[in-house]
Design a protein around this motif. Structure first.
Motif, PDB file in Angstrom:
ATOM      1  N   UNK A 123     -15.716  -1.684 -10.626  1.00 42.25           N
ATOM      2  CA  UNK A 123     -14.475  -1.105 -11.152  1.00 42.25           C
ATOM      3  C   UNK A 123     -13.259  -1.881 -10.655  1.00 42.25           C
ATOM      4  N   UNK A 124     -12.121  -1.521 -11.242  1.00 45.25           N
ATOM      5  CA  UNK A 124     -10.852  -2.131 -10.831  1.00 45.25           C
ATOM      6  C   UNK A 124     -10.154  -1.243  -9.808  1.00 45.25           C
ATOM      7  N   UNK A 125      -9.609  -1.892  -8.800  1.00 48.46           N
ATOM      8  CA  UNK A 125      -8.855  -1.216  -7.747  1.00 48.46           C
ATOM      9  C   UNK A 125      -7.506  -1.914  -7.595  1.00 48.46           C
ATOM     10  N   UNK A 126      -6.746  -1.537  -6.597  1.00 57.59           N
ATOM     11  CA  UNK A 126      -5.459  -2.176  -6.367  1.00 57.59           C
ATOM     12  C   UNK A 126      -5.188  -2.274  -4.879  1.00 57.59           C
ATOM     13  N   UNK A 127      -4.477  -3.329  -4.508  1.00 58.17           N
ATOM     14  CA  UNK A 127      -3.933  -3.433  -3.163  1.00 58.17           C
ATOM     15  C   UNK A 127      -2.474  -3.025  -3.241  1.00 58.17           C
ATOM     16  N   UNK A 141       4.367  -1.576  -4.058  1.00 55.61           N
ATOM     17  CA  UNK A 141       4.161  -2.820  -4.790  1.00 55.61           C
ATOM     18  C   UNK A 141       2.652  -2.966  -4.939  1.00 55.61           C
ATOM     19  N   UNK A 142       2.187  -3.264  -6.159  1.00 51.72           N
ATOM     20  CA  UNK A 142       0.759  -3.116  -6.454  1.00 51.72           C
ATOM     21  C   UNK A 142       0.205  -4.351  -7.151  1.00 51.72           C
ATOM     22  N   UNK A 143      -0.970  -4.778  -6.689  1.00 52.98           N
ATOM     23  CA  UNK A 143      -1.683  -5.892  -7.319  1.00 52.98           C
ATOM     24  C   UNK A 143      -3.116  -5.450  -7.597  1.00 52.98           C
ATOM     25  N   UNK A 144      -3.553  -5.477  -8.857  1.00 51.32           N
ATOM     26  CA  UNK A 144      -4.920  -5.047  -9.185  1.00 51.32           C
ATOM     27  C   UNK A 144      -5.943  -6.128  -8.842  1.00 51.32           C
ATOM     28  N   UNK A 145      -7.179  -5.681  -8.595  1.00 46.34           N
ATOM     29  CA  UNK A 145      -8.291  -6.609  -8.389  1.00 46.34           C
ATOM     30  C   UNK A 145      -9.592  -5.924  -8.785  1.00 46.34           C
ATOM     31  N   UNK A 146     -10.587  -6.710  -9.156  1.00 41.83           N
ATOM     32  CA  UNK A 146     -11.916  -6.182  -9.445  1.00 41.83           C
ATOM     33  C   UNK A 146     -12.788  -6.274  -8.210  1.00 41.83           C
ATOM     34  N   UNK A 147     -13.652  -5.277  -8.025  1.00 43.98           N
ATOM     35  CA  UNK A 147     -14.576  -5.256  -6.882  1.00 43.98           C
ATOM     36  C   UNK A 147     -15.998  -5.260  -7.417  1.00 43.98           C
ATOM     37  N   UNK A 154     -11.061 -11.701  -2.412  1.00 44.36           N
ATOM     38  CA  UNK A 154     -10.012 -11.593  -3.426  1.00 44.36           C
ATOM     39  C   UNK A 154      -8.702 -12.038  -2.801  1.00 44.36           C
ATOM     40  N   UNK A 155      -8.058 -13.008  -3.415  1.00 39.73           N
ATOM     41  CA  UNK A 155      -6.802 -13.556  -2.895  1.00 39.73           C
ATOM     42  C   UNK A 155      -5.646 -13.091  -3.779  1.00 39.73           C
ATOM     43  N   UNK A 191     -15.644   1.312  -2.973  1.00 41.11           N
ATOM     44  CA  UNK A 191     -15.222  -0.037  -2.620  1.00 41.11           C
ATOM     45  C   UNK A 191     -15.251  -0.187  -1.107  1.00 41.11           C
ATOM     46  N   UNK A 192     -15.782  -1.311  -0.659  1.00 40.99           N
ATOM     47  CA  UNK A 192     -15.898  -1.599   0.769  1.00 40.99           C
ATOM     48  C   UNK A 192     -15.053  -2.802   1.124  1.00 40.99           C
ATOM     49  N   UNK A 193     -14.444  -2.739   2.315  1.00 33.44           N
ATOM     50  CA  UNK A 193     -13.576  -3.806   2.803  1.00 33.44           C
ATOM     51  C   UNK A 193     -14.202  -4.400   4.057  1.00 33.44           C
ATOM     52  N   UNK A 194     -14.466  -5.718   4.026  1.00 32.98           N
ATOM     53  CA  UNK A 194     -15.089  -6.380   5.164  1.00 32.98           C
ATOM     54  C   UNK A 194     -14.145  -7.233   5.974  1.00 32.98           C
ATOM     55  N   UNK A 195     -12.897  -7.356   5.524  1.00 30.68           N
ATOM     56  CA  UNK A 195     -11.904  -8.138   6.244  1.00 30.68           C
ATOM     57  C   UNK A 195     -10.626  -8.234   5.446  1.00 30.68           C
ATOM     58  N   UNK A 196      -9.502  -8.322   6.154  1.00 34.62           N
ATOM     59  CA  UNK A 196      -8.191  -8.452   5.507  1.00 34.62           C
ATOM     60  C   UNK A 196      -7.374  -9.471   6.305  1.00 34.62           C
ATOM     61  N   UNK A 197      -6.773 -10.430   5.578  1.00 31.03           N
ATOM     62  CA  UNK A 197      -6.033 -11.509   6.239  1.00 31.03           C
ATOM     63  C   UNK A 197      -4.826 -11.907   5.395  1.00 31.03           C
TER      64      UNK A 197
END
Length: 200
Positions: A123-127, A141-147, A154-155, A191-197
């Motif tokens: 599905x599509x999510x957003x940061x 402020x929102x940027x969509x991404x697919x997971x 995802x950059x 949706x799972x997050x394994x790291x954020x940079x």
């Protein structure tokens, strides 16, 4: 399920700022590249603040979700799962992370954007990003991404973040919070997050 984290002393907090490569300047904290590599005890991120779960129930909605720390396809992850409902004008589930314990401004202007290691259900999510310039809880402020259902990085450049219910431009000198969001339609979020940079 999260356990209560031990109290951090002033010395450990002070030391952590410099271990993570950050330095204070004019009342702001300058960003180091790693936001969270999941190396600390959950729900504490590398930067020292804690992941939190939010749903639209704070605004009268009925969406339900959980946030867990678990191994997903061989990798430690923060996992958001739940049912997004549009009833009662709702429609979101979110995990979020403040950049500073006092929710003050965090200077990420030396970086070009945020990258996230994600594993999802297709599905599509957003940061979401929030700054100290915003005063209403629905502004961001929102940027969509697919997971997709395998680990992928995802950059998201700061230029890809669109203002949501605000006319104030994104000021990367004044970041306050980031969030991973399932929003805007009825679906099951996973949706799972394994790291954020940050990245240049």
């Amino acid at each position: 399920m999260y356990m209560n984290a031990p109290r951090r002393t002033f010395l450990s907090i002070f030391t952590g700022m410099f271990v993570n490569g950050a330095a204070r300047s004019e009342g702001q904290l300058t960003a180091a590249p790693i936001i969270d590599d999941l190396g600390r005890e959950a729900p504490i991120a590398t930067i020292g603040t804690s992941w939190r779960l939010f749903t639209d129930t704070v605004m009268g909605g009925v969406s339900r979700a959980t946030m867990t720390r678990e191994t997903v396809e061989g990798r430690e992850a923060i996992r958001l799962r739940g049912s997004v409902s549009l009833e009662n004008n709702g429609g979101f589930v979110q995990i979020s992370l403040d950049f500073l314990p006092d929710q003050g401004p965090f200077d990420a202007s030396s970086w070009s954007g945020v990258e996230v290691d994600v594993f999802g259900n297709g599905d599509e999510y957003a940061l979401n990003l929030r700054t100290t310039d915003l005063t209403r809880p629905w502004q961001s402020y929102r940027a969509p991404f697919g997971a997709v259902p395998h680990w992928e990085t995802v950059r998201l450049p700061f230029s890809s973040f669109a203002p949501n219910r605000t006319d104030i431009p994104l000021n990367t000198h004044r970041l306050r919070r980031l969030g991973i969001l399932g929003i805007g339609r009825q679906f099951f979020a996973d949706v799972s997050v394994g790291g954020v940079r940050f990245f240049r």
